[in-house]
Design an enzyme around this catalytic site. Structure first.
Site, short mmCIF file in Angstrom:
data_model
loop_
_atom_site.label_atom_id
_atom_site.label_comp_id
_atom_site.label_asym_id
_atom_site.label_seq_id
_atom_site.Cartn_x
_atom_site.Cartn_y
_atom_site.Cartn_z
N LYS A 96 9.99 47.56 -11.62
CA LYS A 96 10.02 46.48 -10.63
C LYS A 96 11.47 46.11 -10.31
O LYS A 96 12.35 46.27 -11.16
CB LYS A 96 9.33 45.22 -11.20
CG LYS A 96 7.83 45.30 -11.31
CD LYS A 96 7.28 44.02 -11.93
CE LYS A 96 5.77 44.09 -12.11
NZ LYS A 96 5.02 44.17 -10.85
N ARG A 103 -5.02 47.69 -14.58
CA ARG A 103 -6.32 48.35 -14.42
C ARG A 103 -6.52 49.44 -15.46
O ARG A 103 -7.65 49.73 -15.86
CB ARG A 103 -6.47 48.87 -12.98
CG ARG A 103 -5.50 49.95 -12.58
CD ARG A 103 -5.38 50.11 -11.08
NE ARG A 103 -4.54 49.07 -10.47
CZ ARG A 103 -4.31 48.95 -9.17
NH1 ARG A 103 -4.83 49.82 -8.31
NH2 ARG A 103 -3.55 47.99 -8.70
N1 BES Z 1 1.24 42.27 -12.82
C1 BES Z 1 1.33 42.87 -11.55
C2 BES Z 1 0.70 42.04 -10.43
C3 BES Z 1 1.34 40.73 -10.11
C4 BES Z 1 2.23 40.62 -9.08
C5 BES Z 1 0.99 39.59 -10.78
C6 BES Z 1 2.79 39.40 -8.74
C7 BES Z 1 1.55 38.36 -10.46
C8 BES Z 1 2.45 38.26 -9.45
C9 BES Z 1 0.63 44.23 -11.56
O1 BES Z 1 0.67 44.90 -12.77
C10 BES Z 1 1.29 45.09 -10.56
O2 BES Z 1 2.46 45.36 -10.73
N2 BES Z 1 0.56 45.49 -9.52
C11 BES Z 1 1.11 46.32 -8.51
C12 BES Z 1 0.09 47.39 -8.18
C13 BES Z 1 0.59 48.46 -7.27
C14 BES Z 1 1.68 49.27 -7.95
C15 BES Z 1 -0.55 49.35 -6.88
C16 BES Z 1 1.38 45.44 -7.29
O3 BES Z 1 0.60 44.53 -7.02
O4 BES Z 1 2.40 45.66 -6.65
MN MN Z 2 2.41 46.05 -12.99
#
Ligand code: BES
Ligand code: MN
Ligand code: ZN
Length: 496
Positions: free
Chosen positions: A277, A351
């Site tokens: 990230k 997931r």
């Molecule tokens: N933990 C994050 C989702 C999240 C984002 C929670 C912002 C709270 C605030 C999750 O693990 C994630 O990174 N999801 C990705 C999925 C994508 C790579 C398909 C996302 O939402 O960008």
């Molecule tokens: Mn994530």
């Protein structure tokens, strides 16, 4: 802080602050002020609409000139017809925060505007008022070493001139429980990643289980590997911290009425892994275990409320880190139920670990499984911070959750799991792919989970927007909100 209730006449109240709640309707406002007339407060005699009209979230602080009751706070409730439990929460939260801002140690809150009106049951009114006071005073300040400025409020007294009903008293008791359980969840979320990681998250659940006498079992890395939970193993591989799989069980003796399993995403820190990230706001990913916190908080509430339900809690917990040993894009993982998934993006890790937990849930023959997860940024884009995204395969359960959400104001909103979305997570090399492209990201994540559920009713709650707040709300400071605890406690109370 102690919350108590007393039957008293207004002239016999001796306290640092008196709070009167007032509707904005002319007659009702007049009546509320009239009730204060035995105190003979000069400032009240000259009060007009411009000073205080009783509208929602308004307040006015007055000095009484009376030594044994020196301050009076008027708090607006808005139109009586439009009163809701949430407006009661906000009014009590406002009163409590004023008391705190004035650095006073105690206050008396008059109940006549509520208990005479019979708008809501005495029980519901008392729960709302009590939980809002406790929740609004919450602060995560255990790591701040400089002397705390805010006076610790030691006593809040609800005062009524007549006898206070047993349901109202019970509501205070349960409001305290529900707030404490939500605060337990908030504390877990707000704790930094160097305090709460899979091992310590498990320890927290075990300590709670010992205290409240429900059982907690914890699997370590070896056992998780043996069971074939490839998602949990895969995501945890990049971290020095070992994964844990936490199993909570409450109320086994009610099993004949059916079992509800609660599954919570327990990613104690989500860097994104190799698909790392950006740095901005990565710190909030210490709260990526909010689903787990909601499950632990719900067990806290269930045990203290003595709910007569059989509950299983399942928490897959990992730290998602990039390293030479981390899972990589393109890797293929085999989950607990034998299905394989292609890791297209290591940041879609939630997931992957939930897949193992959802298929493992089948072992307990639950009638219903509810999972809670800070699963996608996409749900925050869709719904913002005011509604949890809900998906599932059982409309009756989802309606019941919607009702519980409106009552507790931990609101949920359904998103569709139409068949068309399933194609988006098709993989060429495995049974399923862990990303679904740019559009409908909350739904493709839900569809991924759906592929791993067993023969049970299932609801998925994506709490990414509601669990992690960027700014303060009426009785919830920014950070971890503890969402899910009051929602599930209310839902479970009414379940069968
Ligand atoms: N933990 C994050 C989702 C999240 C984002 C929670 C912002 C709270 C605030 C999750 O693990 C994630 O990174 N999801 C990705 C999925 C994508 C790579 C398909 C996302 O939402 O960008
Ligand atoms: Mn994530
Ligand atoms: Zn995550």
């Amino acid at each position: 802080m102690n919350i108590q209730v007393r039957t008293k006449t207004i002239v016999s109240i001796h306290d640092e602050l008196l709070v009167q709640f007032c509707y904005s309707d002319k007659q009702k406002l007049h009546k509320a002020l009239q009730e204060l007339s035995p105190l003979n407060i000069q400032a009240l005699k000259h009060l007009d609409d411009n000073d205080f009209s009783g509208k929602e979230s308004s307040s006015l602080l007055l000095f009484t000139g009376n030594r044994s009751l020196s301050r009076l706070l008027l708090v607006g409730l808005g139109n009586a017809e439009n009163l809701t439990l949430e407006k009661i929460r906000r009014a009590f939260a406002l009163a409590a925060k004023k008391l705190q801002a004035l650095t006073l140690a105690s206050g008396s809150l008059l109940l006549s505007s509520f208990v005479n009106e019979k708008l809501f049951s005495d029980y519901d009114t008392a729960v709302a008022a009590t939980e809002a006071i406790k929740l609004s005073l919450y602060k995560f300040d255990k790591y701040i070493t400089k002397e705390k400025k805010d006076s610790p409020i030691s006593q809040i007294t609800f005062v009524h001139k007549n006898i206070i009903s047993q349901p109202f008293q019970n509501g205070i008791r349960d409001g305290i429980i529900l707030a404490d359980a939500s605060i337990h969840a908030r504390n877990l979320c707000n704790a930094p990643g160097n305090e709460i990681y899979p091992e310590t998250l498990a320890k927290n659940a075990q300590a709670l289980g010992r205290q409240l006498k429900f059982s907690v079992m914890v699997f370590g890395r070896q056992k998780i590997q043996q069971l074939g939970m490839g998602g949990i193993i895969g995501v945890s591989k990049g971290s020095e911290k070992e994964p844990r799989f936490i199993i909570l069980e409450y109320g086994k003796k009610f099993q004949k009425k059916g079992t509800v399993a609660l599954v919570g995403k327990g990613v104690t820190f989500d860097t994104g892994g190799i698909s790392i990230k950006p740095a901005a706001s990565m710190a909030e990913m210490k709260m990526d275990m909010s689903g787990a916190a909601a499950v632990i908080g719900t067990f806290h509430a269930a045990a203290k409320l003595k709910l007569q339900k059989h509950l299983i809690g399942l928490i897959p917990s990992v730290e998602n880190m990039p390293s030479g040993t981390a899972v990589k894009p393109g890797d293929i993982i085999r989950h607990y139920n034998g299905k394989t998934s292609e890791v297209d993006n290591t940041d879609a890790e939630g997931r992957l670990i939930l897949a193992d937990a959802l298929s493992y849930a089948e072992k307990f023959h639950p009638e219903l499984v509810i999972d809670l997860a800070t699963l996608t940024g996409a749900v925050v884009v869709a719904l913002g911070h005011y509604a949890t995204g809900m998906m599932g395969n059982d409309d009756a359960t989802m309606s019941a959750l919607k009702i519980a959400g409106e009552k507790t104001y931990e609101r949920v909103w359904q998103l569709p799991l139409f068949d068309e979305y399933e194609k988006l997570i098709k993989s060429d090399v495995a049974d399923v792919k862990n990303t679904g492209g740019r559009w409908g990201g909350a739904i493709t994540a839900g569809w991924f989970l759906k592929k791993f559920i067993g023969k049970y009713k299932w609801v998925h709650l994506d709490i990414a927007g509601t669990a992690i707040l960027e700014s303060d709300q009426e009785y919830t400071p920014r950070g971890g909100s503890g969402v899910g605890v009051r929602l599930l406690a209310e839902f479970l109370k009414n379940w069968k």
